[in-house]
Design an enzyme around this catalytic site. Structure first.
Site, PDB file in Angstrom:
ATOM      1  N   SER A 182      33.407  41.721  39.921  1.00  0.00           N
ATOM      2  CA  SER A 182      32.517  40.577  39.685  1.00  0.00           C
ATOM      3  C   SER A 182      31.669  40.303  40.920  1.00  0.00           C
ATOM      4  O   SER A 182      30.469  40.022  40.822  1.00  0.00           O
ATOM      5  CB  SER A 182      33.322  39.303  39.392  1.00  0.00           C
ATOM      6  OG  SER A 182      34.398  39.568  38.554  1.00  0.00           O
ATOM      7  N   THR A 183      32.307  40.349  42.084  1.00  0.00           N
ATOM      8  CA  THR A 183      31.607  40.056  43.340  1.00  0.00           C
ATOM      9  C   THR A 183      30.471  41.044  43.585  1.00  0.00           C
ATOM     10  O   THR A 183      29.453  40.690  44.173  1.00  0.00           O
ATOM     11  CB  THR A 183      32.632  40.107  44.499  1.00  0.00           C
ATOM     12  OG1 THR A 183      33.658  39.163  44.209  1.00  0.00           O
ATOM     13  CG2 THR A 183      32.010  39.817  45.837  1.00  0.00           C
ATOM     14  N   LYS A 216      45.190  41.790  38.575  1.00  0.00           N
ATOM     15  CA  LYS A 216      44.372  40.864  39.388  1.00  0.00           C
ATOM     16  C   LYS A 216      44.120  39.675  38.492  1.00  0.00           C
ATOM     17  O   LYS A 216      43.434  39.783  37.472  1.00  0.00           O
ATOM     18  CB  LYS A 216      43.068  41.555  39.787  1.00  0.00           C
ATOM     19  CG  LYS A 216      41.981  40.635  40.350  1.00  0.00           C
ATOM     20  CD  LYS A 216      40.883  41.492  40.955  1.00  0.00           C
ATOM     21  CE  LYS A 216      39.526  40.855  41.165  1.00  0.00           C
ATOM     22  NZ  LYS A 216      39.450  39.491  41.574  1.00  0.00           N
ATOM     23  N   ASP A 235      40.078  32.596  45.627  1.00  0.00           N
ATOM     24  CA  ASP A 235      40.343  32.489  47.070  1.00  0.00           C
ATOM     25  C   ASP A 235      40.809  31.090  47.473  1.00  0.00           C
ATOM     26  O   ASP A 235      41.627  30.930  48.379  1.00  0.00           O
ATOM     27  CB  ASP A 235      39.071  32.817  47.866  1.00  0.00           C
ATOM     28  CG  ASP A 235      38.501  34.180  47.533  1.00  0.00           C
ATOM     29  OD1 ASP A 235      38.906  34.765  46.505  1.00  0.00           O
ATOM     30  OD2 ASP A 235      37.657  34.666  48.298  1.00  0.00           O
ATOM     31  N   GLU A 236      40.255  30.069  46.772  1.00  0.00           N
ATOM     32  CA  GLU A 236      40.556  28.697  47.179  1.00  0.00           C
ATOM     33  C   GLU A 236      41.993  28.297  46.874  1.00  0.00           C
ATOM     34  O   GLU A 236      42.472  27.287  47.357  1.00  0.00           O
ATOM     35  CB  GLU A 236      39.554  27.691  46.576  1.00  0.00           C
ATOM     36  CG  GLU A 236      39.090  27.887  45.150  1.00  0.00           C
ATOM     37  CD  GLU A 236      38.022  28.987  44.978  1.00  0.00           C
ATOM     38  OE1 GLU A 236      38.362  30.165  45.224  1.00  0.00           O
ATOM     39  OE2 GLU A 236      36.901  28.674  44.565  1.00  0.00           O
ATOM     40  N   TYR A 278      42.588  43.530  35.038  1.00  0.00           N
ATOM     41  CA  TYR A 278      41.807  42.455  35.674  1.00  0.00           C
ATOM     42  C   TYR A 278      41.576  41.343  34.661  1.00  0.00           C
ATOM     43  O   TYR A 278      40.830  41.512  33.698  1.00  0.00           O
ATOM     44  CB  TYR A 278      40.482  43.035  36.174  1.00  0.00           C
ATOM     45  CG  TYR A 278      39.569  42.061  36.932  1.00  0.00           C
ATOM     46  CD1 TYR A 278      39.960  40.773  37.270  1.00  0.00           C
ATOM     47  CD2 TYR A 278      38.300  42.476  37.327  1.00  0.00           C
ATOM     48  CE1 TYR A 278      39.120  39.916  37.973  1.00  0.00           C
ATOM     49  CE2 TYR A 278      37.451  41.629  38.038  1.00  0.00           C
ATOM     50  CZ  TYR A 278      37.867  40.343  38.350  1.00  0.00           C
ATOM     51  OH  TYR A 278      37.016  39.509  39.039  1.00  0.00           O
ATOM     52  N   THR A 308      42.625  36.137  37.946  1.00  0.00           N
ATOM     53  CA  THR A 308      41.703  35.107  38.409  1.00  0.00           C
ATOM     54  C   THR A 308      41.713  33.953  37.412  1.00  0.00           C
ATOM     55  O   THR A 308      40.853  33.866  36.521  1.00  0.00           O
ATOM     56  CB  THR A 308      40.291  35.695  38.615  1.00  0.00           C
ATOM     57  OG1 THR A 308      40.403  36.809  39.500  1.00  0.00           O
ATOM     58  CG2 THR A 308      39.342  34.674  39.228  1.00  0.00           C
ATOM     59  N   SER A 337      36.404  37.397  46.838  1.00  0.00           N
ATOM     60  CA  SER A 337      35.044  37.587  47.329  1.00  0.00           C
ATOM     61  C   SER A 337      34.831  37.080  48.756  1.00  0.00           C
ATOM     62  O   SER A 337      34.107  37.691  49.535  1.00  0.00           O
ATOM     63  CB  SER A 337      34.047  36.884  46.401  1.00  0.00           C
ATOM     64  OG  SER A 337      34.257  35.485  46.441  1.00  0.00           O
TER      65      SER A 337
END
Ligand code: MN9
Length: 293
Positions: free
Chosen positions: A47-48, A164, A190-191, A136, A166, A207
């Site tokens: 995605s990034t 992965k 990430d947060e 993913y 998300t 990312s």
């Protein structure tokens, strides 16, 4: 190398010529920077990378050139998912030939498939090569919502070693981890890296590691050293940069932050809009505050 626990960077795609060309010189610089930050590996074509704004030939050249530039210095995961599974099969073979350590894919998007069709899709794709496979799950972008039970079925396919994940559903993530103790479950947002580690995630793929990979490596270490205070401080530091970039657009901001480090990245491809001058000004301040130490 085999895929192991740790912190992986989802690589951005640098462009030159107003977005017409992929900038391989910058990819080389990004790889070196990530290795300096001690990351465990690179996730290529996700995605990034804004992969779905690239042609098939561009996707092939990014996969092949990145592997050539890495030269075995870090682990490599290739994201080969596509709307068309036949494209994914071809990309999986190319990634295997290029020496990738794992192959990964989002579920096919646009058309809606039932759970049996998705199981079939992953069974076929993960057996196209012998390279270990990473599912993913990113429902916010694919629109494909899979429950813990369905994900467990996918993780039990013969060649599948990892996920992965998300999502912000840490109840489901704990269930997935509990049901699949032998699989590697990576946290995607990430947060909430620390929230993922707290429910047993084996690491992160994300990312913002493009600019602050070292902080994730330190967070992972602090967590495993049972240092709750340091872990929280590092997640908080990570999030202060994320807070600054979210309102401006995560990907164009990450690119500009690398521009400021001397790695020309170019804008995201249209219809994503470029950064405004005010955005650049704000990012220069954020860079000074959070990244120049
Ligand atoms: O999976 C990325 N997810 C999306 C990885 O882009 C939707 C994350 O790394 C985010 O970019 C990051 C910032 O929100 O957490």
């Amino acid at each position: 190398m085999s895929i192991e626990s740790g912190s992986y960077t989802a690589l951005l795609t640098p462009y030159s010529d107003g977005g017409d060309k992929i900038n391989f010189t910058s990819i080389a610089a990004m790889i070196d920077r990530n290795i300096d930050h001690r990351i465990s590996g690179l996730y290529v074509g996700g995605s990034t990378a804004k992969t779905f704004l690239q042609s098939y030939d561009e996707r092939v050249s990014v996969l092949q050139e990145t592997a050539k530039l890495v030269q075995g210095r870090t682990r490599l995961i290739a994201q080969v998912g596509d709307m068309n599974p036949r494209t994914s099969h071809k990309l999986a073979r190319i990634a295997a030939d290029a020496g990738y350590d794992a192959i990964s894919a989002i579920p096919p998007f646009y058309f809606k498939y039932d759970s049996a069709e998705l199981l079939d899709y992953y069974r076929t794709l993960s057996s196209v090569t012998n390279v270990p496979f990473v599912i993913y799950n990113i429902p916010a972008l694919t629109g494909v919502i899979m429950g813990a039970g369905q994900i467990t079925e996918l993780l039990n396919l013969p060649n599948v070693i990892a996920l992965k994940n998300t999502t912000l559903d840490y109840y489901a993530m704990e269930q997935i981890i509990r049901e699949n103790p032998d699989k590697l479950i990576f946290n995607g947002y990430d947060e909430t890296a620390l929230s993922g580690l707290a429910v047993g995630a084996c690491g992160v793929i994300g990312s913002t590691l493009n600019v602050q990979g070292n902080k994730f490596v330190d967070l992972y270490k602090a967590y495993h050293a049972n240092d709750a205070k340091k872990s929280r401080e590092l997640q908080s530091e990570i999030n202060q940069l994320i807070d600054a970039i979210v309102p401006l657009g995560v990907f164009r901001s990450l690119k500009y932050l690398l521009d400021l480090e001397g790695i020309p990245m170019g804008d995201c491809r249209a219809p994503f809009r470029p950064l405004s001058d005010d955005g650049k000004y704000q990012l220069a301040k954020a860079h000074e505050k959070y990244l120049s130490r």
